[in-house]
Write a protein that holds these residues in place. Structure first.
Motif, PDB file in Angstrom:
ATOM      1  N   ALA A 111      -4.987   2.685   2.306  1.00 21.16           N
ATOM      2  CA  ALA A 111      -3.562   1.986   1.993  1.00 21.16           C
ATOM      3  C   ALA A 111      -3.154   2.292   0.516  1.00 21.16           C
ATOM      4  O   ALA A 111      -2.090   2.124   0.375  1.00 21.16           O
ATOM      5  N   TYR A 112      -4.135   2.257  -0.337  1.00 24.39           N
ATOM      6  CA  TYR A 112      -3.586   2.625  -1.647  1.00 24.39           C
ATOM      7  C   TYR A 112      -2.868   4.172  -1.871  1.00 24.39           C
ATOM      8  O   TYR A 112      -1.951   4.159  -2.507  1.00 24.39           O
ATOM      9  N   ASP A 113      -3.559   5.121  -1.207  1.00 18.21           N
ATOM     10  CA  ASP A 113      -2.952   6.368  -1.065  1.00 18.21           C
ATOM     11  C   ASP A 113      -2.539   6.872  -2.413  1.00 18.21           C
ATOM     12  O   ASP A 113      -1.311   7.450  -2.780  1.00 18.21           O
ATOM     13  N   ASN A 114      -3.408   6.840  -3.389  1.00 16.92           N
ATOM     14  CA  ASN A 114      -3.205   7.225  -4.783  1.00 16.92           C
ATOM     15  C   ASN A 114      -2.175   6.759  -5.516  1.00 16.92           C
ATOM     16  O   ASN A 114      -1.387   7.425  -6.328  1.00 16.92           O
ATOM     17  N   GLY A 115      -1.982   5.431  -5.251  1.00 23.48           N
ATOM     18  CA  GLY A 115      -0.553   4.885  -5.935  1.00 23.48           C
ATOM     19  C   GLY A 115       0.767   5.199  -5.594  1.00 23.48           C
ATOM     20  O   GLY A 115       1.573   4.891  -6.271  1.00 23.48           O
ATOM     21  N   LYS A 116       0.859   5.817  -4.379  1.00 22.13           N
ATOM     22  CA  LYS A 116       2.130   6.278  -3.804  1.00 22.13           C
ATOM     23  C   LYS A 116       2.640   5.048  -3.002  1.00 22.13           C
ATOM     24  O   LYS A 116       1.953   4.488  -2.277  1.00 22.13           O
ATOM     25  N   PRO A 117       3.848   5.003  -2.685  1.00 24.39           N
ATOM     26  CA  PRO A 117       5.098   5.731  -3.550  1.00 24.39           C
ATOM     27  C   PRO A 117       5.215   5.129  -4.769  1.00 24.39           C
ATOM     28  O   PRO A 117       5.642   5.543  -5.768  1.00 24.39           O
ATOM     29  N   THR A 118       4.797   3.789  -5.091  1.00 27.63           N
ATOM     30  CA  THR A 118       4.865   3.120  -6.386  1.00 27.63           C
ATOM     31  C   THR A 118       3.699   2.308  -6.737  1.00 27.63           C
ATOM     32  O   THR A 118       2.950   1.958  -5.555  1.00 27.63           O
ATOM     33  N   PRO A 119       3.236   1.997  -7.813  1.00 28.33           N
ATOM     34  CA  PRO A 119       1.758   1.367  -8.083  1.00 28.33           C
ATOM     35  C   PRO A 119       2.094   0.149  -7.442  1.00 28.33           C
ATOM     36  O   PRO A 119       1.078  -0.503  -6.950  1.00 28.33           O
ATOM     37  N   LEU A 120       3.214  -0.567  -7.611  1.00 30.79           N
ATOM     38  CA  LEU A 120       3.585  -1.895  -6.879  1.00 30.79           C
ATOM     39  C   LEU A 120       3.226  -1.856  -5.521  1.00 30.79           C
ATOM     40  O   LEU A 120       2.420  -2.833  -5.031  1.00 30.79           O
ATOM     41  N   SER A 121       3.872  -1.159  -4.691  1.00 32.88           N
ATOM     42  CA  SER A 121       3.877  -0.956  -3.335  1.00 32.88           C
ATOM     43  C   SER A 121       2.579  -0.571  -3.024  1.00 32.88           C
ATOM     44  O   SER A 121       2.090  -1.173  -1.851  1.00 32.88           O
ATOM     45  N   ALA A 122       1.830   0.139  -3.616  1.00 34.21           N
ATOM     46  CA  ALA A 122       0.497   0.545  -3.209  1.00 34.21           C
ATOM     47  C   ALA A 122      -0.485  -0.481  -3.353  1.00 34.21           C
ATOM     48  O   ALA A 122      -1.675  -0.826  -2.610  1.00 34.21           O
ATOM     49  N   PHE A 123      -0.268  -1.408  -4.362  1.00 37.09           N
ATOM     50  CA  PHE A 123      -1.190  -2.556  -4.846  1.00 37.09           C
ATOM     51  C   PHE A 123      -1.033  -3.480  -3.695  1.00 37.09           C
ATOM     52  O   PHE A 123      -1.863  -4.079  -3.199  1.00 37.09           O
ATOM     53  N   GLU A 124       0.041  -3.790  -3.466  1.00 37.99           N
ATOM     54  CA  GLU A 124       0.599  -4.732  -2.153  1.00 37.99           C
ATOM     55  C   GLU A 124      -0.027  -4.383  -0.896  1.00 37.99           C
ATOM     56  O   GLU A 124      -0.483  -5.030  -0.163  1.00 37.99           O
ATOM     57  N   ALA A 125      -0.109  -3.198  -0.543  1.00 38.18           N
ATOM     58  CA  ALA A 125      -0.654  -2.358   0.793  1.00 38.18           C
ATOM     59  C   ALA A 125      -2.337  -2.704   0.772  1.00 38.18           C
ATOM     60  O   ALA A 125      -2.681  -2.910   1.911  1.00 38.18           O
ATOM     61  N   THR A 126      -2.794  -2.786  -0.345  1.00 35.71           N
ATOM     62  CA  THR A 126      -4.358  -2.927  -0.329  1.00 35.71           C
ATOM     63  C   THR A 126      -4.506  -4.501   0.008  1.00 35.71           C
ATOM     64  O   THR A 126      -5.828  -4.589   0.710  1.00 35.71           O
ATOM     65  N   GLY A 127      -3.862  -5.255  -0.344  1.00 35.16           N
ATOM     66  CA  GLY A 127      -3.956  -6.672   0.127  1.00 35.16           C
ATOM     67  C   GLY A 127      -3.594  -6.868   1.679  1.00 35.16           C
ATOM     68  O   GLY A 127      -4.564  -7.526   2.370  1.00 35.16           O
ATOM     69  N   ARG A 128      -2.754  -6.065   2.103  1.00 35.77           N
ATOM     70  CA  ARG A 128      -2.762  -6.280   3.683  1.00 35.77           C
ATOM     71  C   ARG A 128      -3.569  -5.599   4.342  1.00 35.77           C
ATOM     72  O   ARG A 128      -4.242  -5.889   5.459  1.00 35.77           O
ATOM     73  N   ALA A 129      -4.180  -4.468   3.805  1.00 32.02           N
ATOM     74  CA  ALA A 129      -5.497  -3.559   4.350  1.00 32.02           C
ATOM     75  C   ALA A 129      -6.545  -4.634   4.390  1.00 32.02           C
ATOM     76  O   ALA A 129      -7.500  -4.510   5.267  1.00 32.02           O
ATOM     77  N   TYR A 130      -6.962  -5.434   3.477  1.00 30.08           N
ATOM     78  CA  TYR A 130      -7.868  -6.349   3.454  1.00 30.08           C
ATOM     79  C   TYR A 130      -7.959  -7.393   4.896  1.00 30.08           C
ATOM     80  O   TYR A 130      -8.764  -7.446   5.291  1.00 30.08           O
ATOM     81  N   LEU A 131      -6.486  -7.903   4.855  1.00 29.46           N
ATOM     82  CA  LEU A 131      -6.307  -8.772   6.119  1.00 29.46           C
ATOM     83  C   LEU A 131      -6.590  -8.107   7.313  1.00 29.46           C
ATOM     84  O   LEU A 131      -7.199  -8.474   8.366  1.00 29.46           O
ATOM     85  N   ALA A 132      -5.947  -6.904   7.400  1.00 35.07           N
ATOM     86  CA  ALA A 132      -5.991  -6.085   8.586  1.00 35.07           C
ATOM     87  C   ALA A 132      -7.462  -5.796   8.935  1.00 35.07           C
ATOM     88  O   ALA A 132      -7.970  -5.714  10.012  1.00 35.07           O
ATOM     89  N   PHE A 133      -8.343  -5.414   8.046  1.00 27.57           N
ATOM     90  CA  PHE A 133      -9.861  -5.112   8.305  1.00 27.57           C
ATOM     91  C   PHE A 133     -10.443  -6.489   8.893  1.00 27.57           C
ATOM     92  O   PHE A 133     -11.344  -6.069   9.730  1.00 27.57           O
ATOM     93  N   ALA A 134     -10.120  -7.563   8.309  1.00 20.12           N
ATOM     94  CA  ALA A 134     -11.037  -8.736   8.536  1.00 20.12           C
ATOM     95  C   ALA A 134     -10.569  -8.831  10.200  1.00 20.12           C
ATOM     96  O   ALA A 134     -11.437  -9.572  10.963  1.00 20.12           O
ATOM     97  N   ARG A 135      -9.383  -8.811  10.609  1.00 15.16           N
ATOM     98  CA  ARG A 135      -8.959  -8.960  11.884  1.00 15.16           C
ATOM     99  C   ARG A 135      -9.623  -8.022  12.963  1.00 15.16           C
ATOM    100  O   ARG A 135     -10.130  -8.522  14.019  1.00 15.16           O
ATOM    101  N   ARG A 136      -9.559  -6.760  12.596  1.00 12.56           N
ATOM    102  CA  ARG A 136     -10.025  -5.541  13.435  1.00 12.56           C
ATOM    103  C   ARG A 136     -11.519  -5.501  13.235  1.00 12.56           C
ATOM    104  O   ARG A 136     -12.223  -5.237  14.415  1.00 12.56           O
ATOM    105  N   PHE A 137     -12.186  -5.707  12.371  1.00 11.89           N
ATOM    106  CA  PHE A 137     -13.733  -5.781  12.390  1.00 11.89           C
ATOM    107  C   PHE A 137     -14.213  -7.203  12.046  1.00 11.89           C
ATOM    108  O   PHE A 137     -15.080  -7.153  10.834  1.00 11.89           O
ATOM    109  N   PRO A 138     -14.151  -8.072  12.887  1.00 18.90           N
ATOM    110  CA  PRO A 138     -14.786  -9.298  12.339  1.00 18.90           C
ATOM    111  C   PRO A 138     -16.346  -9.340  12.249  1.00 18.90           C
ATOM    112  O   PRO A 138     -16.849 -10.174  11.270  1.00 18.90           O
ATOM    113  N   GLY A 139     -17.040  -8.763  13.243  1.00 16.39           N
ATOM    114  CA  GLY A 139     -18.572  -8.797  12.914  1.00 16.39           C
ATOM    115  C   GLY A 139     -18.911  -8.004  11.603  1.00 16.39           C
ATOM    116  O   GLY A 139     -19.698  -8.686  10.839  1.00 16.39           O
TER     117      GLY A 139
END
Length: 205
Positions: free
Chosen positions: A76-104
């Motif tokens: 999700a972070y993808d080495n800060g691409k395309p911008t540090p802001l969008s990359a940062f926001e993507a890590t938050g979404r990845a957290y939520l996606a992980f919790a939903r896909r891998f609840p155990g």
């Protein structure tokens, strides 16, 4: 349940798979080692060839979860691409996606009471996962004047707590905590409010 034929370490993975199913169904303290053995179709004695007990099994489930989690966060972070802001926001979404896909795995990692210090392997991979969000915070905070810049560890901890709170309250079907907004919108808007307060998002965005 009929005993299954396991070879080349498959039993260990079958035990973890059974452990994860039981965690999802009953919680990390709601099942016994004998039940985990039954899920895998073996005797409890067979479990002890791979794990010292139930907590050891849950710790391995957590370690595997952190491996998946770290990979998802890094992707999700993808080495800060395309911008540090969008990359940062993507890590938050990845957290939520992980919790939903891998609840155990999520419960084993964050709700089982298993310390990340339990084994060097668990600590290393948990540190790698947490390090992705901290690195994202470091890169993004470089855009804040030094005198107004929070420590990156605090910055990332705030977002981690926000993400975890949205997952716990609104993304896991907890009774009595339904929100009129999708969890994704809650998380994105919450991160937006936080980043706007730091001056990283224009007021009109």
């Amino acid at each position: 349940m009929a005993k299954r034929g396991y070879h080349h370490g498959n039993l260990r993975e079958a035990l973890i798979a059974g452990c994860l199913r039981l965690i999802e169904e009953k919680g990390p303290t709601g099942f016994t080692l004998s039940e985990a053995a039954r899920e895998a179709g073996v005797t409890p004695a067979a479990v002890y060839r791979h794990f010292e007990g139930r907590e050891d099994m849950i710790a391995e489930a957590a370690r595997q979860g952190y491996e998946i989690f770290a990979d998802l966060m890094e992707h999700a972070y993808d080495n800060g691409k395309p911008t540090p802001l969008s990359a940062f926001e993507a890590t938050g979404r990845a957290y939520l996606a992980f919790a939903r896909r891998f609840p155990g795995h999520y419960v084993a990692m964050f709700e089982s009471g298993i310390s990340i210090q339990r084994t060097p392997e668990l600590h290393a991979v948990a540190t790698r996962a947490m390090g992705v969000l901290e690195k994202a915070a470091v890169e993004l905070s470089m855009q804040i004047p030094p005198e107004k810049r929070p420590p990156p560890q605090m910055f990332s901890a705030h977002i981690w707590a926000l993400s975890h709170g949205v997952v716990e309250l609104f993304a896991r079907g907890s009774p009595g905590t339904k929100s009129p907004f999708p969890p994704e919108d809650l998380l994105e808007s919450g991160i937006g409010v936080y980043l706007r307060g730091l001056g990283l998002i224009p007021p009109d965005r």
